[in-house]
Scaffold this active site. Structure first.
Site, PDB file in Angstrom:
ATOM      1  N   ASP A  51      75.854  44.380  81.955  1.00  0.00           N
ATOM      2  CA  ASP A  51      74.482  43.855  81.934  1.00  0.00           C
ATOM      3  C   ASP A  51      74.406  42.538  81.162  1.00  0.00           C
ATOM      4  OD1 ASP A  51      71.524  44.368  82.289  1.00  0.00           O
ATOM      5  OD2 ASP A  51      71.592  44.437  80.107  1.00  0.00           O
TER       6      ASP A  51
ATOM      7  N   SER B 115      66.404  49.326  80.926  1.00  0.00           N
ATOM      8  CA  SER B 115      67.339  50.410  80.634  1.00  0.00           C
ATOM      9  C   SER B 115      66.702  51.571  79.873  1.00  0.00           C
ATOM     10  CB  SER B 115      68.523  49.885  79.808  1.00  0.00           C
ATOM     11  OG  SER B 115      69.203  48.882  80.513  1.00  0.00           O
TER      12      SER B 115
ATOM     13  N   HIS C 299      71.131  50.836  71.130  1.00  0.00           N
ATOM     14  CA  HIS C 299      70.545  50.109  72.260  1.00  0.00           C
ATOM     15  C   HIS C 299      69.933  51.104  73.242  1.00  0.00           C
ATOM     16  CE1 HIS C 299      70.772  46.533  75.149  1.00  0.00           C
ATOM     17  NE2 HIS C 299      70.247  46.064  74.040  1.00  0.00           N
TER      18      HIS C 299
ATOM     19  N   ASP D 164      72.005  51.856  85.853  1.00  0.00           N
ATOM     20  CA  ASP D 164      70.593  52.072  85.539  1.00  0.00           C
ATOM     21  C   ASP D 164      69.704  51.174  86.398  1.00  0.00           C
ATOM     22  OD1 ASP D 164      71.611  49.896  84.213  1.00  0.00           O
ATOM     23  OD2 ASP D 164      70.772  50.412  82.253  1.00  0.00           O
TER      24      ASP D 164
ATOM     25  N   GLU E 142      78.482  54.749  78.373  1.00  0.00           N
ATOM     26  CA  GLU E 142      77.844  53.555  78.925  1.00  0.00           C
ATOM     27  C   GLU E 142      78.720  52.323  78.761  1.00  0.00           C
ATOM     28  OE1 GLU E 142      74.058  50.509  78.557  1.00  0.00           O
ATOM     29  OE2 GLU E 142      75.094  51.217  76.786  1.00  0.00           O
TER      30      GLU E 142
ATOM     31  N   HIS F 283      73.183  38.869  82.349  1.00  0.00           N
ATOM     32  CA  HIS F 283      72.064  38.162  81.712  1.00  0.00           C
ATOM     33  C   HIS F 283      72.476  36.745  81.297  1.00  0.00           C
ATOM     34  CE1 HIS F 283      68.882  41.102  81.638  1.00  0.00           C
ATOM     35  NE2 HIS F 283      69.608  42.000  81.006  1.00  0.00           N
TER      36      HIS F 283
END
Ligand SMILES: [Zn+2]
Length: 526
Positions: free
Chosen positions: A350, A112, A173, A391, A345, A354
């Site tokens: 994400d 990212s 982040h 992204d 965002e 994960h």
């Protein structure tokens, strides 16, 4: 005298003129598939292709690959009692779209930091670095100087536009950081995350760069006067507070919430800089902000990342949703007659992936689509360009031959059957799966996907005959065991509406996104 072939072609052309419309059988013309698709083209014929926008909103779904869009769209429809496949996420009905290549300069499958730097600065760079070009050496503070890029957020500030950055991840982040910071490593979120040499070498941690954004930009470009980012909201309080329990917030999770080893309280520094600004840390504080009069807002709603949307009700002091943050940010930013640039965002799509947990990744995607709809509803399509993209993708698949309307989080049930299909090993299998990651877990009603990190990885095939795979706590099976499921390298999508949207076409490099923003706002015009 007519030759035979002339006569034949004359008859053929006469037949053709009368046959054009009639040649379509009634079943084709009256088919909803046919007329709905025809309507799509008719709508496109009416589209406006104005080039210049007053405002731009860039939405980034972190990790929101194409398979995530398809599965989330089906889930959204099924939550509304429909079959699911026929629906659209809000931004999927935007008139223009492009396919985007996401690789970093040094990586086939990107992260990212490099991808957001490309989107917001127009220059592709290395994996793991923020706001600097490929000549950087990751982790080496000394290589930052001279390699700093200027972001669209900085250019918008210099032009007198209002700016906003929102994320459900920590505001320090990678994705949000690339809008305002320059760092040789995405992990330098606060001073305690940096090697001593980096701090001693004059590199500033990411949280500090957010609070010093205005001062730093004015120092870089003597003679310019900016007023700072108007709205910054997300998680990540730990990077702003000293490592001292006395500074804990009302909804601290850890015994000592802050991580900073330099005793600085950045929330206090921010308030001292913006005395009319509002620093808020929970839902009540957020609700109390009056967007008609607010000039500066810093919202840090969690010690680390904000909650998954499905887990939000469990937050100690309460958090706003992504759509609530988006609506409020627009209400504040649109007080500026010159316009604004807002970056939003969804960071936890994400994180759900994960963790190998499709439930949370998809629910956060549905909430992201709601936030885009809220933005579309709150803005004028004649003056606001809305861009929606990701992204990078994830190794997330929609597989097997489930029948139409089969629950997307369920087991594969074939066309014509009511029972789960069995694989060659005699066991049922889910439609959704991951190529790698921690693998199977049945955590039932657990709505926090990250609970998986407290459990040993469990890759490979499992007998899920007696498992309800549609629960929030189900983690899909995986083939390759890894401590965390990974990103994927295939292209992602870009969706656009508003002035300048028609330039989003074809297959493009990710750094083209910056130029769409720049073109629409004329950030570099004299
Ligand atoms: Zn990721």
């Amino acid at each position: 005298m007519y030759s035979r072939w002339m006569l034949r072609s004359l008859i053929a052309s006469l037949l053709a003129t009368s046959a054009h419309a009639a040649v379509l059988p009634e079943i084709q013309k009256s088919s909803a598939w046919y007329s709905n698709a025809e309507q799509v083209i008719n709508t496109k014929l009416q589209q406006n292709t104005k080039d210049k926008a007053k405002n731009v909103i860039l939405f980034v779904g972190d990790g929101m690959g194409i398979s995530t869009l398809t599965a989330a769209r089906i889930l959204q429809g099924q939550m509304a009692g429909q079959s699911g496949e026929e629906g659209y996420l809000s931004f999927e009905t935007f008139p223009y779209s492009a396919q985007v290549k996401t690789y970093n300069v040094d990586a086939q499958t990107p992260d990212s930091a490099g991808t957001m730097t490309a989107m917001i600065s127009g220059v592709k760079t290395d994996v793991g670095v923020i706001g600097v070009d490929e000549d950087i050496e990751r982790g080496n503070c000394a290589t930052v100087k001279g390699n700093e890029l200027v972001s669209a957020v900085e250019l918008a500030e210099i032009r007198g536009l209002s700016t906003g950055v929102i994320s459900t991840a920590r505001i320090t982040h990678a994705t949000p950081a690339a809008t305002y910071a320059k760092s040789a490593d995405r992990n330098w979120e606060d001073v305690s995350d940096m090697p001593e040499a980096a701090a001693a070498g004059g590199c500033e941690d990411i949280a500090s760069q957010l609070v010093n954004f205005e001062k730093n930009l004015e120092m870089r470009f003597p003679g310019i006067d900016v007023d700072g980012i108007e709205v910054a909201m997300g998680g990540g309080r730990r990077h702003f507070l000293p490592k001292d329990a006395a500074f804990n917030s009302a909804d601290a999770r850890s015994e000592v919430e802050g991580d900073r080893t330099d005793s600085r309280d950045l929330t206090a520094e921010w308030q001292a800089t913006y005395e009319h600004g509002a620093y808020v840390m929970d839902k009540a504080g957020f609700d109390a902000i009056d967007p008609a009069t607010a000039t500066k807002v810093l919202g840090l709603f969690n010690e680390s990342h904000m909650q998954y949307e499905a887990d939000r009700a469990n937050d100690i002091a309460g958090e706003p949703s992504l759509s609530e943050m988006t609506s409020k940010a627009i209400d504040i930013l649109d007080n500026n007659d010159k316009g604004y640039l807002l970056v939003v965002e969804s960071g936890r799509i994400d994180h759900g992936h994960h963790a190998g947990n499709a439930y949370n990744a998809l629910n956060d995607t549905v909430e992201f689509a709601k936030a885009v709809q809220a933005a579309a509803d709150a803005t004028n399509p004649e003056d606001t360009l809305i861009l929606v993209t990701a992204d990078h993708s994830h190794v997330f698949t929609i597989a097997g031959y489930p029948k139409r309307g089969n629950p997307i989080l369920g087991k594969v049930v074939a066309v014509g059957s009511d029972e789960p299909s069995l694989a060659s090993d005699g066991m049922p299998y889910t439609t959704l799966g991951y190529t790698n990651g921690r693998g199977f877990a049945d955590l039932g009603s657990e709505t926090n996907a990250d609970a998986i990190y407290g459990i040993d990885p469990n890759a490979g095939r499992k007998d899920i005959t007696a498992v309800d795979t549609t629960t929030p706590g189900f983690h899909q099976e995986t083939t390759i065991p890894l401590s965390s499921e990974t990103h994927a390298g295939e292209d992602i999508s870009l969706h656009a509406k508003g002035p300048g949207a028609h330039l989003a076409q074809g297959v493009v490099e990710q750094n083209v996104v910056f130029h769409l923003i720049n073109q629409a706002l004329g950030l570099l015009n004299d």
